[in-house]
Design an enzyme around this catalytic site. Sequence first.
Site, PDB file in Angstrom:
ATOM      1  NE  ARG A 272      -6.369  -2.009  -2.594  1.00  0.00           N
ATOM      2  CZ  ARG A 272      -6.696  -1.612  -3.815  1.00  0.00           C
ATOM      3  NH1 ARG A 272      -5.754  -1.202  -4.654  1.00  0.00           N
ATOM      4  NH2 ARG A 272      -7.963  -1.608  -4.203  1.00  0.00           N
ATOM      5  NE  ARG A 287       2.440   1.599  -5.090  1.00  0.00           N
ATOM      6  CZ  ARG A 287       1.650   1.144  -6.059  1.00  0.00           C
ATOM      7  NH1 ARG A 287       0.651   0.322  -5.761  1.00  0.00           N
ATOM      8  NH2 ARG A 287       1.835   1.492  -7.312  1.00  0.00           N
ATOM      9  CD  GLU A 359      -4.484   1.568 -11.575  1.00  0.00           C
ATOM     10  OE1 GLU A 359      -5.525   1.022 -11.165  1.00  0.00           O
ATOM     11  OE2 GLU A 359      -3.369   1.013 -11.599  1.00  0.00           O
ATOM     12  CB  SER A 362      -8.881  -0.170 -12.975  1.00  0.00           C
ATOM     13  OG  SER A 362      -9.324  -0.831 -11.818  1.00  0.00           O
ATOM     14  NE  ARG A 411      -2.740   5.373  -6.262  1.00  0.00           N
ATOM     15  CZ  ARG A 411      -2.299   4.283  -6.876  1.00  0.00           C
ATOM     16  NH1 ARG A 411      -2.665   4.051  -8.136  1.00  0.00           N
ATOM     17  NH2 ARG A 411      -1.502   3.431  -6.257  1.00  0.00           N
TER      18      ARG A 411
END
Length: 448
Positions: A272, A287, A359, A362, A411
Site C-alpha cells: 500500500r 502503518r 484498527e 474489518s 498490527r
Amino acid sequence: MNDFLVVKPSWKAAIDFKWIIENEGVVAANIKNRNSNANLELVLKLYERMLDVQKEVERFRAERNVVANNMKGKVEPSERQKLIEEGKNLKEGLITLEEDLLKLTDELQQEAQCIPNLTHPDVPIGGEDCSTIRKMVGSPREFGFPIKDHLQLGKELDLFDFDAAAEVSGSKFYYLKNEAVMLELGLINWTLSEVMKRGFIPLATPEIVRSSVVEKCGFQPRAANTQVYSIEGGDQCLIGTAEIPVGGIHMDSILPESSLPLKYVAFSHCFRTEAGAAGTATRGLYRVHQFSKLEMFILCRPEESDSYHEELIGIEEDLFSSLGLHYNTLDMASGDLGAPAYRKFDVEAWMPGLGRYGEISSASNCTDFQSRRLGIRYRPESTTTPKKGKGSSAPTQFVHTLNATACAVPRMIVCLLENYQQEDGSVIIPEPLRPFMGGLQVIKYKFK
C-alpha cells in the site's frame, strides 16, 4: 474449479439503470450519506440521451430497411438513383449515430460505476466519529511500571530494523528479526489452522494482478491519492489485499448453487502506498508499505450475506479473544464506508504503548457490488418441474461477496508486544501461539 461454467468476459459492470431511475431519491440520499463524488444527475442525463440516440438509431435502421426493400422490385432508373442516394445518406447518418451511441454508453458506464453500493439500514449516518460500538471485550491492562511502545521493545529485544530497511527500500519498510519472524509465522499458521476448522479453503494468491481486476473489486488504481502501487509500462498492480485476487478467482463464471457458500482464507503479502498518512499515530509497524495478511472471503446466496457477515466478525472476535486482547467492535458510519461495502464492522484493539485503540481488522458485506463488476453469478436450482418446451434452467443471479481480515501481522505484533510486555523488558508469548513458535514462551534480551 473445472465444474464452473466460464462465460464470455465482460469489462463493464452489470448496472441496473432501471432500478436507479425508479429509486432516484434513495440513490441520491445514499450518495450524500456516504460523501461520495458520484454524479447521479449526470448519470440520469446521459441515460436519457442514450435512450434518445438509441431511438434515432432504430429509426434510421428501419428507414434503411424500407429503402432496401423498395429497391428489390422493378424501379425506374431515376427513382433507383434517388433510393441509392437516400440509402447512402442513411448509412452515413447511421454510422455517426452509432459512434455517438458507443461514446455515450461508455461515458454513462464510467459515471454509473462511481455510484457506491447501497447502505444497510442499521448503519449509522455520518462521519467516522458517528460509528457505534457493537461490542467491547475485556479492559485495558493495568501496568505497575512505565510502559514502552513496540518500537522501544523491538529495539531493546532486537526484533526489527527500520534504519537498514529505510536505506534499502525507503521509509515505512522494516526488517523483522529473531523472534519477530517466529511471531509472524506463528500468527499466520495459528490463524490459518483456526479458520480452516470453520470450513474455509486455504489459498496462497498471486500478488500482482491486472488493473481491471483491482477496479472491479472497487479500488481505484489511477486515483490521485490511490493506495495502489501500479507497475509502470503495463496494466498490472501490486495487491493491497488478497480480497482482490480471491475476488477474481471466479470472475466471469456461473457457479452451481450447490457449490455455495464458497469460503476462502487467503495468505498474501500486501502493498500500500499509504498516500497522505503521516504523524506519530502511524509510526513503527502501525502503518507500513508491505505486510503479510490472512484474508477471509465468502461468496454466497444474496439472502445469506447478512448472516455470513455476522459469522465473519464472530470469527475475528474469537481469534482476538483467544489472544487475550482488549478490543471494541464498531459498526462503521456511512461516511467511512468504501464504495463496495454495504456494511462494515471494524475491530479496534487497545495498544498501550501507543496509548490508543488501533484498527486491527474489518469485515465487510459487499452484497452484489463486486460480483456485478466481476461477472460472478450462480444458477439457482429449480424447485419446480419445467413446463413442456420450456428451458429447465432458472435465471442466473449475482452472488454476494464478503471479506474480513483474519490476521494483519504488523498490527498484531504491535498489540502483542505492547500488551504482553513485562517489567524486566521481556514479552510473554500468548499460549495459543506457543505450539506454532517451537514452544517459545517468552522473548528475552539477547545481550546483558
